[in-house]
Design a protein around this motif. Structure first.
Motif, short mmCIF file in Angstrom:
data_model
loop_
_atom_site.label_atom_id
_atom_site.label_comp_id
_atom_site.label_asym_id
_atom_site.label_seq_id
_atom_site.Cartn_x
_atom_site.Cartn_y
_atom_site.Cartn_z
N ASP A 1 45.42 -70.47 -69.67
CA ASP A 1 46.54 -71.19 -69.07
C ASP A 1 46.12 -71.92 -67.80
N PHE A 2 45.26 -71.26 -67.01
CA PHE A 2 44.81 -71.86 -65.75
C PHE A 2 44.02 -73.14 -66.01
N GLY B 1 42.75 -77.64 -64.78
CA GLY B 1 41.43 -78.17 -65.09
C GLY B 1 41.47 -79.59 -65.60
N ASP B 2 40.34 -80.03 -66.08
CA ASP B 2 40.19 -81.34 -66.72
C ASP B 2 39.15 -81.17 -67.83
N ASP B 3 38.72 -82.25 -68.43
CA ASP B 3 37.78 -82.13 -69.54
C ASP B 3 36.48 -81.44 -69.11
N LEU C 1 32.10 -72.58 -64.47
CA LEU C 1 32.74 -73.62 -65.25
C LEU C 1 33.03 -74.79 -64.32
N GLY C 2 32.86 -76.02 -64.82
CA GLY C 2 33.28 -77.18 -64.02
C GLY C 2 32.17 -77.77 -63.18
N THR C 3 32.50 -78.11 -61.94
CA THR C 3 31.61 -78.82 -61.03
C THR C 3 30.29 -78.08 -60.81
N ASN C 4 29.18 -78.86 -60.80
CA ASN C 4 27.90 -78.26 -60.42
C ASN C 4 27.00 -79.19 -59.62
N VAL C 5 27.55 -80.28 -59.09
CA VAL C 5 26.73 -81.16 -58.27
C VAL C 5 26.20 -80.43 -57.02
N ILE D 1 37.86 -78.59 -60.74
CA ILE D 1 37.72 -77.18 -60.36
C ILE D 1 36.30 -76.70 -60.55
N HIS D 2 36.04 -75.52 -60.02
CA HIS D 2 34.83 -74.75 -60.30
C HIS D 2 35.26 -73.29 -60.34
#
Length: 352
Positions: A261-262, A267-269, A306-310, A320-321
């Protein structure tokens, strides 16, 4: 404010050290916190900054909906007019867009966000030897992975069986020299020998060796069994099915439902990209608190993002991360077992 009460007791020495090392008299310091964070933390920070005679301002706002979400627009603007930004919100803000912009402009962040209570800033991970953490990070890079590392496989007692490529993605930080200051704000490209954009911050508590696997190479079952961003300490394991670097299925009990659900809501793709990072805990004093800021640093754990890793050398940007921690992983690097049930099988305190 989150129902937290009680006297400010115990030593504030661990909280004080990065502030007095990096902030000078007269500097403009912006403290960012929210109404769900333990107010004693920002009160203690304000007291320390008063001792330094810094020009301190507190920005107190409503809790953001998720980690990596910006503070209110007025606060984002103020961050660009500060000399130092101190982050102590209940959600992670170090890698939100506003923080990245301010660091790129040369304005450093001192970060202890993620919901740390004052008592937790007096013991546990924050009390470890910061220079020895730097030593361990070097030897984890050198002995657990190695510059030529190509493929990792992680297993666990809860059913994790997960592979991913780290080829050309392992950067070994230098050993700390005689001039090393364990409380100095870090320029990551210069001080830790890894690509990380314009990151310019001091993070505490700390104690993780970061790796950003090659995007799209991960496959298998990843079972998070200890703690996860937003969810806290898990009541039941969360099983992620990953295909070609994307989460395609989330199974488990109530925590798995919350995560589904979160991600759908906030989130996004790119939030389903996995693992955004695959990092190893190297803090000898970290204990289970039920929050990411501490738990992911526990010696021998691994956490997967999950998500951002720059921020750890990757190329993914997301809204998100979220990190999820495996307490006692087994790690194989190019077929050789280097961690077994959370115990290092190679030297990480020195040459051995």
């Amino acid at each position: 404010m989150s129902g937290v009460s009680g006297l400010m007791t115990g030593t504030l020495e661990h909280l004080r050290r990065p502030l007095v090392r990096n902030i000078k008299k007269g500097q403009r310091v912006l403290i960012l916190s929210d109404t769900e964070h333990d107010p004693r933390v920002w009160q203690a920070i304000m007291t320390i900054l008063a001792d330094i005679e810094a020009d301190a301002t507190l920005c107190l706002f409503s809790r953001r909906p998720a980690d990596y979400y910006d503070p209110p627009a007025a606060v984002c603007e103020a961050m660009m007019k500060s000399d130092v930004n101190v982050l102590c919100s209940s959600t992670g803000m170090l890698h939100c867009a506003a923080s990245l912009r301010s660091m790129e402009a040369g304005i450093p962040s001192i970060c202890l966000d993620g919901g740390m209570r004052l008592e937790w800033l007096q013991s546990g991970a924050i009390a470890d030897d910061m220079k020895q953490i730097a030593v361990r990070k070097h030897y984890v890079g050198k002995n657990v992975f190695g510059e030529g590392a190509k493929t990792c496989r992680v297993t666990s007692r809860y059913g994790t069986d997960f592979t991913y490529s780290v080829e050309n993605m392992v950067w070994i930080p230098p050993l700390p020299g005689p001039e090393f200051d364990p409380y100095k704000i870090i320029n990551f490209q210069k001080d830790e020998n890894r690509p990380a954009g314009k990151l310019y911050y001091y993070l505490y508590p700390t104690g993780e060796f970061n790796v950003a696997p090659i995007e799209g190479t991960a496959n298998g079952k990843l079972v998070i069994d200890l703690t996860m961003h937003h969810l806290g300490k898990l009541s039941s394991p969360i099983e992620l099915t990953v295909e070609n670097g994307r989460v395609v299925k989330i199974d488990g009990g109530a925590d798995a439902r919350i995560l589904r659900d979160f991600l759908a809501t906030y989130g996004d793709d790119n939030a389903y990209m996995c693992p955004a990072e695959a990092s190893v805990g190297v803090n000898a004093k970290a204990v289970i608190r039920g929050i990411q800021r501490e738990d992911k640093n526990i010696m021998g754990t691994m956490h997967f993002g999950l998500g951002t890793n720059v921020d750890v050398g990757g190329s993914i940007m997301s809204k998100i991360h979220m990190d999820g921690v495996i307490l006692e992983p087994t790690l194989y690097v190019d077929g050789v077992k280097r961690i077994e049930d959370g115990r290092f099988l190679v030297p990480i305190e020195g040459e051995g």
